[in-house]
Design a protein around this motif. Structure first.
Motif, PDB file in Angstrom:
ATOM      1  N   MET A   1      30.647 104.391  21.610  1.00  0.00           N
ATOM      2  CA  MET A   1      30.569 104.007  22.817  1.00  0.00           C
ATOM      3  C   MET A   1      31.732 103.087  23.211  1.00  0.00           C
ATOM      4  SD  MET A   1      27.580 102.421  25.002  1.00  0.00           S
ATOM      5  CE  MET A   1      27.652 100.820  24.250  1.00  0.00           C
ATOM      6  N   ARG A   2      32.716 103.608  24.209  1.00  0.00           N
ATOM      7  CA  ARG A   2      33.621 102.917  24.528  1.00  0.00           C
ATOM      8  C   ARG A   2      33.972 102.754  26.011  1.00  0.00           C
ATOM      9  NH1 ARG A   2      40.089 105.085  23.593  1.00  0.00           N
ATOM     10  NH2 ARG A   2      41.139 103.156  24.427  1.00  0.00           N
ATOM     11  N   ILE A   3      33.898 101.327  26.298  1.00  0.00           N
ATOM     12  CA  ILE A   3      33.861 101.238  27.918  1.00  0.00           C
ATOM     13  C   ILE A   3      35.517 100.993  28.224  1.00  0.00           C
ATOM     14  CG2 ILE A   3      33.219  99.324  29.510  1.00  0.00           C
ATOM     15  CD1 ILE A   3      31.256  98.408  27.540  1.00  0.00           C
ATOM     16  N   ARG A   4      35.735 101.729  29.212  1.00  0.00           N
ATOM     17  CA  ARG A   4      36.979 102.025  29.992  1.00  0.00           C
ATOM     18  C   ARG A   4      37.345 100.680  31.006  1.00  0.00           C
ATOM     19  NH1 ARG A   4      37.136 107.340  33.120  1.00  0.00           N
ATOM     20  NH2 ARG A   4      35.717 106.250  34.464  1.00  0.00           N
ATOM     21  N   TRP A   5      38.648 100.401  30.806  1.00  0.00           N
ATOM     22  CA  TRP A   5      39.220  99.262  31.580  1.00  0.00           C
ATOM     23  C   TRP A   5      38.550  99.458  33.310  1.00  0.00           C
ATOM     24  CZ3 TRP A   5      42.204  99.748  35.718  1.00  0.00           C
ATOM     25  CH2 TRP A   5      42.996 100.908  36.199  1.00  0.00           C
ATOM     26  N   GLN A   6      38.697 100.671  33.595  1.00  0.00           N
ATOM     27  CA  GLN A   6      38.131 100.961  35.247  1.00  0.00           C
ATOM     28  C   GLN A   6      37.010 100.567  35.262  1.00  0.00           C
ATOM     29  OE1 GLN A   6      39.654 103.235  33.138  1.00  0.00           O
ATOM     30  NE2 GLN A   6      41.080 104.781  34.096  1.00  0.00           N
ATOM     31  N   ASP A   7      36.005 100.470  34.072  1.00  0.00           N
ATOM     32  CA  ASP A   7      34.697 100.075  34.580  1.00  0.00           C
ATOM     33  C   ASP A   7      34.772  98.549  34.494  1.00  0.00           C
ATOM     34  OD1 ASP A   7      34.034 102.579  34.377  1.00  0.00           O
ATOM     35  OD2 ASP A   7      33.534 102.839  32.124  1.00  0.00           O
ATOM     36  N   VAL A   8      35.247  97.917  33.737  1.00  0.00           N
ATOM     37  CA  VAL A   8      35.540  96.686  33.713  1.00  0.00           C
ATOM     38  C   VAL A   8      35.933  95.892  35.096  1.00  0.00           C
ATOM     39  CG1 VAL A   8      36.465  94.672  32.337  1.00  0.00           C
ATOM     40  CG2 VAL A   8      35.794  96.686  31.146  1.00  0.00           C
ATOM     41  N   ALA A   9      36.993  96.663  35.466  1.00  0.00           N
ATOM     42  CA  ALA A   9      37.892  96.240  36.831  1.00  0.00           C
ATOM     43  C   ALA A   9      36.647  96.539  38.063  1.00  0.00           C
ATOM     44  CB  ALA A   9      38.709  97.012  37.139  1.00  0.00           C
ATOM     45  N   LEU A  10      36.036  97.403  37.943  1.00  0.00           N
ATOM     46  CA  LEU A  10      34.725  97.668  38.866  1.00  0.00           C
ATOM     47  C   LEU A  10      34.008  96.660  38.735  1.00  0.00           C
ATOM     48  CD1 LEU A  10      33.679  99.207  41.279  1.00  0.00           C
ATOM     49  CD2 LEU A  10      32.448 100.834  39.627  1.00  0.00           C
ATOM     50  N   THR A  11      33.375  96.408  37.561  1.00  0.00           N
ATOM     51  CA  THR A  11      32.185  95.185  37.322  1.00  0.00           C
ATOM     52  C   THR A  11      32.926  93.863  37.844  1.00  0.00           C
ATOM     53  OG1 THR A  11      31.379  96.542  35.444  1.00  0.00           O
ATOM     54  CG2 THR A  11      30.754  94.248  35.598  1.00  0.00           C
ATOM     55  N   VAL A  12      33.966  93.507  37.494  1.00  0.00           N
ATOM     56  CA  VAL A  12      34.421  92.185  38.082  1.00  0.00           C
ATOM     57  C   VAL A  12      34.417  92.054  39.400  1.00  0.00           C
ATOM     58  CG1 VAL A  12      36.363  90.868  37.917  1.00  0.00           C
ATOM     59  CG2 VAL A  12      35.692  91.614  35.746  1.00  0.00           C
ATOM     60  N   ALA A  13      34.928  93.238  40.029  1.00  0.00           N
ATOM     61  CA  ALA A  13      35.008  93.340  41.739  1.00  0.00           C
ATOM     62  C   ALA A  13      33.686  93.124  42.028  1.00  0.00           C
ATOM     63  CB  ALA A  13      35.714  94.430  42.140  1.00  0.00           C
ATOM     64  N   LEU A  14      32.556  93.902  41.784  1.00  0.00           N
ATOM     65  CA  LEU A  14      31.317  93.754  42.267  1.00  0.00           C
ATOM     66  C   LEU A  14      30.699  92.247  41.864  1.00  0.00           C
ATOM     67  CD1 LEU A  14      29.941  97.248  41.190  1.00  0.00           C
ATOM     68  CD2 LEU A  14      30.585  96.349  43.596  1.00  0.00           C
ATOM     69  N   LEU A  15      31.065  91.805  40.797  1.00  0.00           N
ATOM     70  CA  LEU A  15      30.242  90.480  40.560  1.00  0.00           C
ATOM     71  C   LEU A  15      30.905  89.326  41.511  1.00  0.00           C
ATOM     72  CD1 LEU A  15      28.727  88.835  38.608  1.00  0.00           C
ATOM     73  CD2 LEU A  15      30.672  88.502  37.160  1.00  0.00           C
TER      74      LEU A  15
END
Length: 349
Positions: A1-15
Motif C-alpha cells: 500500500m503506497r500513499i501518493r504525494w497528491q493524496d498527502v497534499a489534498l489531506t493537508v489542504a483539507l485539514l
C-alpha cells in the motif's frame, strides 16, 4: 500500500481549511469555539483522504463517520463537509459506478438528521455538493480508462506488427534454409561444389534471418528505433536468394519514391508471396514479381506457373492483407492459374 504525494497534499489542504474555516463558521453561527473533540473529528475526516487511491472505501467510511459524529455532537456546519465531498469524488474515481452512487446516497443521508433547514435546501445542497462531484469523478474515471484503453490498443498493435515481422523474417529464412539443405543433401556425394554453394547459402540466409530477428527483438525491448530498414532496393537480392534455393524468379521493379513504411510493406508482401511459392510449388515452377505505379497506386503483382488450385489463407496471407490494409490498400489472392497475389496500395499524396 503506497500513499501518493497528491493524496498527502489534498489531506493537508483539507485539514488546514477544516480547522481554520470551522472557527469562522462557529463565529458566524453563534456557536461555541471548537473543543478538542471537534478538532480531532475535523482532523480525522481530512486524514481519511490519505487512503483515497489505495483504500477508497476505508477512506469514505472514516471521513463520513467522523462527519456524522461531528454533526451529532451539535458542532456547527462548516468546512468539515468538504472532506465528505472529496471522499465521494474519490470513491467515484477509484471504485465502480454502483459503489460511487451508493456512497453519495450514504453521505447525503448521513447529514440529513442534523440538517437545520428545509428538505428542499437539503436536496439542493446534495445535488450541488454531492451529486455533481460524484458525477465528475465518474467522468474522470471514464476518461482515464479511455486513455488506458488507447494506450493498450497501441501496444497490442505494435506487438502484433512485431509478431508479423518475426513471422515473415523467420518463416522466409527457414523455408530457404530447408530448400538449400535438401539440395545440399541431394548433391553431396555427386557434386561437392554445388553442395558447398548450398551450405554457404544456408549460412548467409541463417545470418540474415538471425539479424532480422535480433533487430525485431531489440525493437520489442525498446533498444532499437521503430523504423524499417528494408527498401525496394532489397527485392533483387531477395529474388537472388530464391534462385539459389531452386526457384526461378524474374523481377521487374519500377523506380518509385515511396516512404519507408510503403517500401517495407511491398518488400514483405513480395517476400511472403515467394516464400509460399517456394514452400508449396512443384519442381520447375517459375515465379515473376512486378512492382509498378498506376493511377495513384503502387501495385505489387506476384505470380507463379504452378497448377491451379484452391487457395487456403493462412497466417502469411492474412499478414500480407493486414500490411496492405494498414496503408489503405487491398490484397487479392487467386489460385485459378497458379498462385497469384495482387496488392494495391495508395500512393501518399
Amino acid at each position: 500500500m503506497r500513499i501518493r504525494w497528491q493524496d498527502v497534499a489534498l489531506t493537508v489542504a483539507l485539514l488546514v481549511f477544516g480547522l481554520v474555516g470551522t472557527r469562522f463558521a462557529a463565529r458566524l453561527q453563534g456557536a461555541e469555539p471548537l473543543d478538542v473533540l471537534a478538532q480531532v473529528l475535523v482532523t480525522t475526516a481530512a486524514a481519511g483522504l490519505l487512503l483515497r487511491s489505495v483504500r477508497p472505501l476505508w477512506m469514505f467510511g472514516i471521513s463520513v463517520l467522523s462527519i456524522a459524529v461531528y454533526l451529532a455532537q451539535g458542532y456547527p456546519f462548516g468546512p468539515i463537509l468538504v472532506s465528505g465531498v472529496a471522499a465521494v469524488y474519490a470513491v467515484a474515481v477509484y471504485s465502480r459506478v454502483e459503489i460511487a452512487a451508493a456512497s453519495a446516497l450514504v453521505y447525503a443521508l448521513a447529514i440529513l438528521p442534523w440538517w437545520h433547514d428545509s428538505v428542499t435546501s437539503w436536496i439542493t445542497w446534495c445535488a450541488g455538493w454531492i451529486l455533481l462531484p460524484g458525477a465528475a469523478g465518474v467522468l474522470v474515471k471514464l476518461r482515464r480508462k479511455s486513455a488506458v484503453d488507447v494506450r493498450e490498443r497501441v501496444v497490442i498493435s505494435e506487438r502484433l506488427r512485431l509478431a508479423q515481422e518475426v513471422h515473415d523474417v523467420v518463416g522466409h529464412g527457414l523455408s530457404v534454409i530447408a530448400m538449400q539443405a535438401g539440395v545440399a543433401l541431394y548433391v553431396l556425394d555427386r557434386d561437392p561444389v554445388k553442395a558447398r554453394a548450398s551450405l554457404e547459402a544456408i549460412r548467409g540466409t541463417a545470418k540474415e534471418a538471425l539479424d532480422g530477428l535480433r533487430s525485431e527483438l531489440d525493437t520489442l525491448r525498446g533498444s532499437a528505433p521503430l523504423t524499417p530498414t528494408i527498401s525496394l532496393a532489397d527485392v533483387p537480392a531477395l529474388a537472388s536468394r530464391m534462385r539459389e534455393a531452386g526457384l526461378d524468379v524474374s523481377v521487374e521493379v519500377d523506380p518509385l519514391d515511396l516512404p519507408e513504411g510503403h517500401q517495407l510493406a511491398v518488400y514483405r508482401i513480395v517476400q511472403e508471396s515467394l516464400t509460399n511459392v517456394l514452400r508449396h510449388s512443384a519442381p520447375g515452377v517459375t515465379a515473376s514479381v512486378r512492382v509498378y505505379a498506376v493511377r495513384g497506386e503502387v501495385v505489387v503483382h506476384v505470380t507463379d506457373t504452378g497448377t491451379p488450385g484452391t487457395v487456403v489463407e493462412g497466417h502469411g496471407i492474412t499478414g500480407m492483407r493486414s500490411r496492405a490494409e494498414a496503408l489503405g490498400g487491398t490484397l487479392e489472392v487467386d489460385g485459378a492459374h497458379g498462385f497469384s497475389v495482387i496488392a494495391r496500395i495508395p500512393l501518399p499524396s
